[in-house]
Motif scaffolding. Sequence first.
Motif, PDB file in Angstrom:
ATOM      1  N   ALA A 377       0.892  -1.139  -0.070  1.00  0.00           N
ATOM      2  CA  ALA A 377      -0.038  -0.160   0.092  1.00  0.00           C
ATOM      3  C   ALA A 377       0.809   1.144  -0.001  1.00  0.00           C
ATOM      4  N   VAL A 378       0.499   2.329  -0.722  1.00  0.00           N
ATOM      5  CA  VAL A 378       1.322   3.552  -0.681  1.00  0.00           C
ATOM      6  C   VAL A 378       0.460   4.707  -0.490  1.00  0.00           C
ATOM      7  N   ARG A 379       1.104   5.661   0.086  1.00  0.00           N
ATOM      8  CA  ARG A 379       0.127   7.216   0.151  1.00  0.00           C
ATOM      9  C   ARG A 379       0.776   7.825  -0.612  1.00  0.00           C
ATOM     10  N   LYS A 380      -0.118   8.744  -1.547  1.00  0.00           N
ATOM     11  CA  LYS A 380       0.137   9.837  -2.684  1.00  0.00           C
ATOM     12  C   LYS A 380      -0.790  10.724  -2.376  1.00  0.00           C
ATOM     13  N   GLY A 381      -0.568  11.799  -1.740  1.00  0.00           N
ATOM     14  CA  GLY A 381      -1.480  12.826  -1.583  1.00  0.00           C
ATOM     15  C   GLY A 381      -2.575  12.347  -0.656  1.00  0.00           C
ATOM     16  N   LYS A 382      -3.708  12.666  -1.132  1.00  0.00           N
ATOM     17  CA  LYS A 382      -4.831  12.068  -0.368  1.00  0.00           C
ATOM     18  C   LYS A 382      -5.243  10.460  -0.644  1.00  0.00           C
ATOM     19  N   LYS A 383      -4.505  10.158  -1.510  1.00  0.00           N
ATOM     20  CA  LYS A 383      -4.897   8.734  -1.885  1.00  0.00           C
ATOM     21  C   LYS A 383      -3.996   7.551  -1.394  1.00  0.00           C
ATOM     22  N   GLN A 384      -4.617   6.434  -1.163  1.00  0.00           N
ATOM     23  CA  GLN A 384      -4.023   5.444  -0.600  1.00  0.00           C
ATOM     24  C   GLN A 384      -4.111   4.143  -1.324  1.00  0.00           C
ATOM     25  N   PRO A 385      -3.837   3.969  -2.748  1.00  0.00           N
ATOM     26  CA  PRO A 385      -3.693   2.683  -3.135  1.00  0.00           C
ATOM     27  C   PRO A 385      -3.253   1.503  -2.599  1.00  0.00           C
ATOM     28  N   HIS A 386      -3.847   0.334  -2.684  1.00  0.00           N
ATOM     29  CA  HIS A 386      -3.384  -0.837  -2.234  1.00  0.00           C
ATOM     30  C   HIS A 386      -3.861  -1.975  -3.096  1.00  0.00           C
ATOM     31  N   ASN A 387      -2.848  -3.028  -2.837  1.00  0.00           N
ATOM     32  CA  ASN A 387      -3.090  -4.322  -3.675  1.00  0.00           C
ATOM     33  C   ASN A 387      -4.294  -4.747  -4.117  1.00  0.00           C
ATOM     34  N   ALA A 388      -5.163  -4.853  -2.893  1.00  0.00           N
ATOM     35  CA  ALA A 388      -6.454  -5.529  -3.053  1.00  0.00           C
ATOM     36  C   ALA A 388      -7.869  -4.547  -3.298  1.00  0.00           C
ATOM     37  N   GLU A 389      -7.401  -3.218  -3.581  1.00  0.00           N
ATOM     38  CA  GLU A 389      -8.383  -2.248  -3.902  1.00  0.00           C
ATOM     39  C   GLU A 389      -9.390  -2.568  -4.955  1.00  0.00           C
ATOM     40  N   LEU A 390      -8.986  -3.186  -6.022  1.00  0.00           N
ATOM     41  CA  LEU A 390     -10.076  -3.610  -6.999  1.00  0.00           C
ATOM     42  C   LEU A 390     -10.484  -4.950  -6.924  1.00  0.00           C
ATOM     43  N   ALA A 391     -10.273  -5.717  -5.849  1.00  0.00           N
ATOM     44  CA  ALA A 391     -10.634  -6.923  -5.776  1.00  0.00           C
ATOM     45  C   ALA A 391     -12.244  -7.204  -5.964  1.00  0.00           C
ATOM     46  N   LEU A 392     -13.206  -6.144  -5.492  1.00  0.00           N
ATOM     47  CA  LEU A 392     -14.461  -6.348  -5.748  1.00  0.00           C
ATOM     48  C   LEU A 392     -14.789  -5.178  -6.693  1.00  0.00           C
ATOM     49  N   SER A 393     -14.187  -4.718  -7.560  1.00  0.00           N
ATOM     50  CA  SER A 393     -14.610  -3.862  -8.393  1.00  0.00           C
ATOM     51  C   SER A 393     -15.298  -4.228  -9.684  1.00  0.00           C
ATOM     52  N   PRO A 394     -15.996  -3.351 -10.485  1.00  0.00           N
ATOM     53  CA  PRO A 394     -16.326  -3.823 -11.443  1.00  0.00           C
ATOM     54  C   PRO A 394     -15.589  -4.278 -12.608  1.00  0.00           C
ATOM     55  N   LYS A 395     -14.261  -3.712 -12.550  1.00  0.00           N
ATOM     56  CA  LYS A 395     -13.370  -4.135 -13.577  1.00  0.00           C
ATOM     57  C   LYS A 395     -12.887  -5.631 -13.300  1.00  0.00           C
ATOM     58  N   ALA A 396     -12.797  -5.841 -12.095  1.00  0.00           N
ATOM     59  CA  ALA A 396     -12.363  -7.349 -11.718  1.00  0.00           C
ATOM     60  C   ALA A 396     -13.606  -8.163 -12.078  1.00  0.00           C
ATOM     61  N   ALA A 397     -14.739  -7.798 -11.842  1.00  0.00           N
ATOM     62  CA  ALA A 397     -15.814  -8.583 -12.449  1.00  0.00           C
ATOM     63  C   ALA A 397     -15.883  -8.839 -13.823  1.00  0.00           C
ATOM     64  N   LYS A 398     -15.721  -7.675 -14.499  1.00  0.00           N
ATOM     65  CA  LYS A 398     -15.740  -7.944 -15.873  1.00  0.00           C
ATOM     66  C   LYS A 398     -14.601  -8.642 -16.327  1.00  0.00           C
ATOM     67  N   ALA A 399     -13.270  -8.654 -15.657  1.00  0.00           N
ATOM     68  CA  ALA A 399     -12.310  -9.488 -16.157  1.00  0.00           C
ATOM     69  C   ALA A 399     -12.297 -10.919 -15.680  1.00  0.00           C
ATOM     70  N   GLY A 400     -13.398 -11.023 -14.810  1.00  0.00           N
ATOM     71  CA  GLY A 400     -13.488 -12.616 -14.362  1.00  0.00           C
ATOM     72  C   GLY A 400     -14.808 -13.272 -15.239  1.00  0.00           C
ATOM     73  N   ASP A 401     -15.174 -12.349 -16.135  1.00  0.00           N
ATOM     74  CA  ASP A 401     -16.185 -13.089 -16.993  1.00  0.00           C
ATOM     75  C   ASP A 401     -15.214 -14.101 -17.756  1.00  0.00           C
ATOM     76  N   ALA A 402     -14.085 -14.157 -18.076  1.00  0.00           N
ATOM     77  CA  ALA A 402     -13.516 -15.367 -18.724  1.00  0.00           C
ATOM     78  C   ALA A 402     -13.474 -16.452 -17.822  1.00  0.00           C
ATOM     79  N   VAL A 403     -13.269 -16.088 -16.683  1.00  0.00           N
ATOM     80  CA  VAL A 403     -13.568 -17.405 -15.760  1.00  0.00           C
ATOM     81  C   VAL A 403     -14.854 -18.023 -15.842  1.00  0.00           C
ATOM     82  N   THR A 404     -15.850 -17.522 -15.923  1.00  0.00           N
ATOM     83  CA  THR A 404     -17.025 -18.031 -16.086  1.00  0.00           C
ATOM     84  C   THR A 404     -17.278 -18.792 -17.323  1.00  0.00           C
ATOM     85  N   VAL A 405     -16.551 -18.281 -18.617  1.00  0.00           N
ATOM     86  CA  VAL A 405     -16.793 -18.771 -19.789  1.00  0.00           C
ATOM     87  C   VAL A 405     -16.063 -20.145 -19.714  1.00  0.00           C
ATOM     88  N   LEU A 406     -14.818 -20.108 -19.309  1.00  0.00           N
ATOM     89  CA  LEU A 406     -13.937 -21.221 -19.024  1.00  0.00           C
ATOM     90  C   LEU A 406     -14.510 -22.377 -18.242  1.00  0.00           C
TER      91      LEU A 406
END
Length: 416
Positions: A377-406
């Motif tokens: 995790a890093v702090r840059k200004g007011k933001k604190q991005p971390h490795n699991a930040e996108l785990a429940l994001s729509p981007k991850a869900a969309k990327a996971g569509d490939a898993v469903t197809v497989l």
Amino acid sequence: MDAPPQGVEEALEVVAGFDEALTHGFARLAGDQLRDLAGALAGTPIGQRAAEAAEKIAAGSIAEEHLTALAGGRAALLGAVHDALLSQLDTAMGRRRAEHTAGDGASEAAAGCRSWLAELAITGWKGVDHDLVSASAQPIEALLSGQGTRRLAVLLDGLAAELSASCPVATMERLPRRRWADLWSRALLLSQGGWPEPVVEEVSGTLLILGVDVQEHGTAVQVQVHGVLDERLVRTSVTVAKVDTIVGLAVWPLLSGYPKLVRALAEQRAVEVKDLPLLGGGDLVWHEDRATLKDPVDPFVTARVALAGAVAPAVPPLERHPVRIAEPVLVEGDLSGYNFDRLTASGPITEDVLKGASACVGLMRWDGGQWTLQPLAVRKGKKQPHNAELALSPKAAKAGDAVTVLKERAGRLLRK
């Protein structure tokens, strides 16, 4: 910490010489590399046995006991390097570390696989072909059916799979010498039996998460969570199978069987755990039904308040290897002097994000002859991005569509 402790570079040169000999096969060498290893162990409890083994193998008399002595010597040398580096790091941070305690009982010996490991050493990696790899099938099958040999069986199965995928090894442009030698020596030592079972205690309390290390492999992904539990540094891991086409953000939907853990990571929540097994090396065995999510906790606050006084776990004997070092740290201020490494493709932290960051919670590692910092995790200004930040994001869900197809395609194939 700008330079490694005295003797580290020399010790690794000796290990590299042994690994080079293993690459070409012990049947094709003059024995200088093995004598160097034995010389580095002179004066230690295994020095005499290592010297005798080196001379016997150099003379063409290769027995399992000689290979075991040298494998033990190699592991001891890397263990000494590990201890020197970890002591340097603990001293720099003022970190306390628990003493190792051996458990009761012992692992079983497994003589069946030692002849295959001996054949690998005699032939060398460059001589490995499909026939030699296939000879491992029977002893591995026997180990998998045993009660106390599954750990060794999984290790050997993984090594055999890597060798099979690399055949013929002689045509490879670059060989993973250190990795294969690590696996070979570890397997040979495990096959001797007599290793104490790990100490296990059940712990309860509030787990404050520092961050997560996402480790991707062609056929598996593991998330290793680092945190503080009752003034002790701990880590907990879960692993799921995958195929090599599922990478980056698409790995998060694979962890749907661990909804509490994933949510805790994504939302940076504390976790109340009850009666989780804790191994002597600091590993928590995760159980979803024994965890309750609590309020979000800033990992930088956790690192600043709880990390400094936390006691680090002892390192079990077989785990003493430089590659294993992954110590949680908090770095604040100018980050330009650090060597950043192992940025994960499944999170938002990139090289651009690191530029201008004012703080980092990460893992100190030692690789390629220098200390590196793996950001969690890093702090840059007011933001604190971390490795699991996108785990429940729509981007991850969309990327996971490939898993469903497989999964759907696999289901149709199985039905056919």
